[in-house]
Scaffold this active site. Structure first.
Site, PDB file in Angstrom:
ATOM      1  CB  SER A 154      -0.930  -0.080   1.206  1.00 59.56           C
ATOM      2  OG  SER A 154      -1.828   0.981   1.217  1.00 59.56           O
ATOM      3  CD  GLU A 196      -9.770   3.339   8.314  1.00 57.08           C
ATOM      4  OE1 GLU A 196      -9.646   2.869   9.442  1.00 57.08           O
ATOM      5  OE2 GLU A 196      -8.923   3.187   7.415  1.00 57.08           O
ATOM      6  NE  ARG A 214      -6.136   2.918  16.632  1.00 56.17           N
ATOM      7  CZ  ARG A 214      -5.296   2.825  15.611  1.00 56.17           C
ATOM      8  NH1 ARG A 214      -4.678   3.885  15.132  1.00 56.17           N
ATOM      9  NH2 ARG A 214      -5.057   1.662  15.054  1.00 56.17           N
TER      10      ARG A 214
HETATM   11  C1  16G Z   1      -4.239  -0.066   7.777  1.00 54.91           C
HETATM   12  C2  16G Z   1      -5.703  -0.117   7.448  1.00 54.91           C
HETATM   13  C3  16G Z   1      -6.317   1.245   7.503  1.00 54.91           C
HETATM   14  C4  16G Z   1      -6.043   1.894   8.847  1.00 54.91           C
HETATM   15  C5  16G Z   1      -4.576   1.869   9.162  1.00 54.91           C
HETATM   16  C6  16G Z   1      -4.353   2.293  10.598  1.00 54.91           C
HETATM   17  C7  16G Z   1      -6.873  -1.567   5.892  1.00 54.91           C
HETATM   18  C8  16G Z   1      -6.988  -2.006   4.466  1.00 54.91           C
HETATM   19  N1  16G Z   1      -5.935  -0.652   6.121  1.00 54.91           N
HETATM   20  O1  16G Z   1      -3.538   0.626   6.807  1.00 54.91           O
HETATM   21  O2  16G Z   1      -7.680   1.111   7.302  1.00 54.91           O
HETATM   22  O3  16G Z   1      -6.500   3.212   8.860  1.00 54.91           O
HETATM   23  O4  16G Z   1      -4.079   0.548   9.027  1.00 54.91           O
HETATM   24  O5  16G Z   1      -3.005   2.249  10.901  1.00 54.91           O
HETATM   25  O6  16G Z   1      -7.571  -2.027   6.769  1.00 54.91           O
HETATM   26  P1  16G Z   1      -2.499   2.360  12.392  1.00 54.91           P
HETATM   27  O7  16G Z   1      -3.102   1.234  13.167  1.00 54.91           O
HETATM   28  O8  16G Z   1      -1.031   2.319  12.282  1.00 54.91           O
HETATM   29  O9  16G Z   1      -2.978   3.687  12.908  1.00 54.91           O
HETATM   30 MG    MG Z   2      -3.823   1.089   0.404  1.00 56.19          MG
END
Ligand code: 16G
Ligand code: MG
Length: 545
Positions: free
Chosen positions: A65, A371, A499
């Site tokens: 990604s 999101e 979080r």
């Molecule tokens: C991942 C998730 C995204 C989320 C992010 C949070 C999918 C496809 N992707 O990239 O939705 O916003 O994680 O990242 O689910 P964090 O836990 O590091 O804040």
């Molecule tokens: Mg992506």
């Protein structure tokens, strides 16, 4: 069994580095590409088991990604095109971390627990992004599938949402569309053209959109659709991968985090631009005003635009369908306030991560989920689709209702309901703006974002933070939530939460308040509380100003 001999043989070509432990995180495995060969082989094995278990086609997408080019990753896709079910995420982690000699035991353990009939056939669809490591890693997935005697189809370079779409098409016997890139292009472009017919008097300026492809797969795939769209949408594609580096100073994540346009992007004041992320499942919009000020329209603004448009259509069609917007704690407070109090739609808050939002959105006739970072889509329940379909065929309704029903139907065809899809979202947003005759500034003015700030704090073990209430409150460590509560009270219109990240070894801090100054002060104060109460490491967080 012969299959297990084959697994032993092939797995020796995809050896796990001893001691390496990786987790199937929020969106699959993701780390430096050099550490992933054995993971890919094993996810090929697991996808084959999942396919046998569900008697359906399963997807495996090789991508990291928005991460840097050196990283890579893998996500598993379940039969209806959704993310793999949580129970199997744990199997993925177990299988990934079994030492080389324990692989067969771990595999047999899953087969036994799930009572999988090994003589059942299996089919796995594989796709990959443009990273230089993706081709070899895809081969490792294919080896895993073949080791267990599964069939596979390698789609080569596709966006993540395209692969989700393929899996859904295949398992619905073509009802969702044709499981080919051509089928995807055809379905989306046709629906877009159908919708845009309802826009009157679009000037060439309004038909123009600048797109930042993050130097990734989204750019390549948008190019393939361009010629079909160009009478209605003229795209200037930047960061198309011809020279720049993937996600480097460009892409949706960069724009959202830095709050500035991507590099290599030219746009006149007032013009619309948008950015995809590295696998084209996220999108954000923006423009620069005449004073040179940058304005971001993130997932919250997108959800508001789409839900307003759908609600209007439902009223015009005279359809009684329940529409809801699903957000996370990161949604700007102003957006939630506007949706609940002005638009009067139901708003749900879930934990971060697309699978949680997707799941919650499934509970409504129409669930719009986004999101703030730009990942989202719209889900229509089967009953809602049927009601809309019936209305389009009803000879006894007036023209206004008919038009609204037809617009809803084209919207269903345009939106990728399997997962957030930058290309599909972009086309829907463009169609809505054209139909409503709305400029990007008017869209932006629907509500004003509260100033907000995100910070990261390093702690020795981020698992000490446990949260509840869709991550809005910390349960542990003791005293942290009380500290946040009293800090929030010192500021106007303030909100803050912390979080543990699911993708990085940090604790994330979010704050919003009436002014930027107040927001930044609050974010800093909460970071200090985390540092002191949750085992901060390194230097104490410093004030932002
Ligand atoms: C991942 C998730 C995204 C989320 C992010 C949070 C999918 C496809 N992707 O990239 O939705 O916003 O994680 O990242 O689910 P964090 O836990 O590091 O804040
Ligand atoms: Mg992506």
């Amino acid at each position: 069994m012969a299959q297990f001999l084959e697994v032993s043989k092939l797995s020796s070509q995809h050896q796990k580095p001893a001691g390496l432990v990786l987790q199937y995180g929020t969106a699959g495995f993701r780390t430096n590409a050099k550490l992933l060969d054995h993971i890919m082989f094993r996810m090929g094995l697991l996808a084959t088991l999942r396919s046998k278990k569900t008697k359906a086609t399963i997807g495996v997408m090789v991508t990291a990604s928005h991460n840097p080019e050196e990283d890579n990753g893998v996500k598993l896709i379940d039969p209806m095109g959704e993310m793999v079910t949580p129970g199997w995420e744990s199997y993925a982690t177990e299988l990934a971390n079994a030492e080389q000699d324990d692989l067969l035991t771990a595999l047999k353990d899953i087969i036994e627990k799930e009572a999988i009939n090994m003589s059942q056939g299996a089919n796995v669809f594989v796709g990959r992004d443009t990273r230089s490591s993706s081709a070899t890693l895809t081969q490792a997935v294919l080896d895993g599938v073949s080791a267990l005697g599964g069939h596979s189809k390698d789609y080569g370079l596709v966006t993540t949402p395209q692969l989700h779409y393929m899996v859904c098409c295949q398992n619905t016997q073509g009802k969702y569309g044709d499981a080919t890139v051509e089928g995807y292009n055809h379905k989306l472009c046709q629906a877009f053209i159908q919708l845009i017919k309802n826009a009157s008097n679009c000037t060439d300026d309004q038909k123009h959109l600048s797109v930042d492809g993050a130097n990734g797969i989204g750019a390549l795939k948008l190019r393939e659709m361009e010629s079909r769209l160009k009478t209605e949408l003229q795209i200037s594609l930047f960061n198309d991968g011809s020279k720049g580096k993937l996600n480097h100073q460009c892409g949706a994540d960069f724009v959202k985090v830095q709050q500035k346009p991507p590099t290599g992007f030219t746009m006149n004041p007032g013009e619309r631009g948008c950015s995809f992320d590295g696998d084209a499942d996220r999108i954000v919009y923006y423009y620069t005003d005449s004073e040179g000020q940058f304005h971001l329209l993130d997932g919250d603004k997108i959800a508001t635009l789409i839900s307003t448009y759908l609600k209007e259509l439902l009223t015009q069609a005279g359809l009684d369908l329940k529409i809801a917007v699903v957000q996370t704690a990161y949604a700007n407070g102003s957006s939630t306030h506007y949706l609940e109090n002005t638009m009067k739609v139901v708003v749900r808050c879930t934990k971060t991560g697309v699978k949680h939002l997707h799941h919650a959105a499934q509970e409504f006739d129409i669930g719009v989920y986004f999101e703030a970072n730009g990942h989202g889509t719209v889900l229509f329940s089967q009953a809602a689709e049927e009601k809309i379909q019936q209305l389009t065929e009803d000879p006894n309704i007036n023209d206004e209702r008919k038009r609204a029903a037809l617009l809803l139907q084209s919207t269903i065809n345009l939106i990728n309901q399997t997962v957030g899809d930058a290309i599909s979202d972009m086309l829907l947003i463009e169609a809505i703006l054209a139909i409503k005759g709305m400029t990007v500034q008017q869209w932006d003015a629907i509500y004003s974002d509260l100033p907000n700030r995100q910070l990261k704090v390093k702690v020795s073990d981020r698992r000490v933070i446990d949260t509840t209430d869709a991550e809005r409150r910390a349960v542990t460590p003791a005293g942290l939530q009380e500290a946040i509560d009293s800090l929030v009270k010192k500021h106007k219109q303030a909100r803050s939460f912390v979080r543990p990240s699911g993708t990085e070894d940090v604790v994330r801090v979010y704050a919003e308040a009436e002014t930027q100054e107040s927001t930044d002060a609050l974010a800093h104060e909460v970071s200090l509380a985390v540092y002191r109460l949750a085992g901060g490491v390194g230097d104490e967080p410093k004030p932002l100003h």
